[in-house]
Enzyme design. Sequence first.
Site, mmCIF file in Angstrom:
data_model
loop_
_atom_site.group_PDB
_atom_site.id
_atom_site.type_symbol
_atom_site.label_atom_id
_atom_site.label_comp_id
_atom_site.label_asym_id
_atom_site.label_seq_id
_atom_site.Cartn_x
_atom_site.Cartn_y
_atom_site.Cartn_z
ATOM 1 N N ILE A 82 0.877 -1.165 0.000
ATOM 2 C CA ILE A 82 0.000 0.000 0.000
ATOM 3 C C ILE A 82 0.915 1.216 0.000
ATOM 4 C CG2 ILE A 82 -1.834 1.256 1.187
ATOM 5 C CD1 ILE A 82 -2.648 -1.569 0.190
ATOM 6 N N GLN A 87 -1.550 4.414 3.471
ATOM 7 C CA GLN A 87 -1.383 3.420 4.527
ATOM 8 C C GLN A 87 -2.204 3.792 5.758
ATOM 9 O OE1 GLN A 87 2.845 2.892 5.171
ATOM 10 N NE2 GLN A 87 3.133 2.005 3.143
ATOM 11 N N ARG A 88 -2.554 2.761 6.527
ATOM 12 C CA ARG A 88 -3.313 2.902 7.783
ATOM 13 C C ARG A 88 -4.708 3.498 7.568
ATOM 14 N NH1 ARG A 88 -0.388 0.287 11.058
ATOM 15 N NH2 ARG A 88 1.829 0.673 11.249
ATOM 16 N N GLY A 90 -7.116 1.230 5.982
ATOM 17 C CA GLY A 90 -7.948 0.058 5.726
ATOM 18 C C GLY A 90 -7.805 -0.525 4.327
ATOM 19 N N HIS A 91 -6.925 0.022 3.507
ATOM 20 C CA HIS A 91 -6.800 -0.464 2.135
ATOM 21 C C HIS A 91 -6.159 -1.848 2.061
ATOM 22 C CE1 HIS A 91 -8.254 3.332 0.744
ATOM 23 N NE2 HIS A 91 -7.235 3.987 1.282
ATOM 24 N N GLY A 92 -5.203 -2.126 2.926
ATOM 25 C CA GLY A 92 -4.605 -3.460 2.957
ATOM 26 C C GLY A 92 -5.642 -4.515 3.276
ATOM 27 N N GLU A 115 3.113 -15.731 1.462
ATOM 28 C CA GLU A 115 4.531 -16.053 1.361
ATOM 29 C C GLU A 115 5.338 -15.115 2.254
ATOM 30 O OE1 GLU A 115 8.002 -16.378 -2.061
ATOM 31 O OE2 GLU A 115 6.032 -15.642 -2.595
#
Length: 164
Positions: A82, A87-88, A90-92, A115
Site C-alpha cells: 500500500i 497506509q493505515r 484500511g486499504h490493505g 509467502e
Amino acid sequence: YQGSFADPAVKDFHERLQYYLLYFVNRSSFINDEDPVWEVVMLFKKEGVGPSCTYSIVGYTTLYKFLHYPSAWRLRLSQIYIFQPYQRQGHGQRILQHVYNLAISTDGVDEVNIEDPAPGFQFLRDVTDVQNARAHNFYHNTGPCTCVNTPLSSSSSSSSSSSS
C-alpha cells in the site's frame, strides 16, 4: 482491478510497480512475469468526474495459483504493498478481503496462504480473519462445552516417582 500477466497492459503496469516494492519492502524480489499464472490485484483511487477523471494507484498484491495436492488449488499472496499516502486507512484489509472473496468464488481453490509475511501483515491477516469469523458467527455460543471437565484416562494421568 484484477488481471493476469497474460494481459500485456497488466504485465507492463506491474513491471513499473515492482520497483517500488524493491525499494520499500525488505526481502522483496522480482517475480517471473513470463508466467501467465500470476495475477495482480490493484486498488485505485478515482478523482474527478467525466473526461477529467484520473486514477491513482493506492496499492496492489500479486497472487500465484498452484496445485494443492491432490485436486485443489491454492492461492499464494506473494507481495502486497500500500503506497505511503494511503497506509493505515484500511486499504490493505480491503485487498486481503478481496483475495479471500476471490478464493471463495473460484472453483477448486481451497486455501489462501501468504509467502513470508512481515509482522505488520501478520497482524492485518489476524484482524481480518477474526472479523470474518465474527461476521460468520463462528464464535456464536452453541451450548456448553462438553470437553472442560472430562477426566483424564488412567494411562495418561498416572505418573510414577521414585525415591531412594
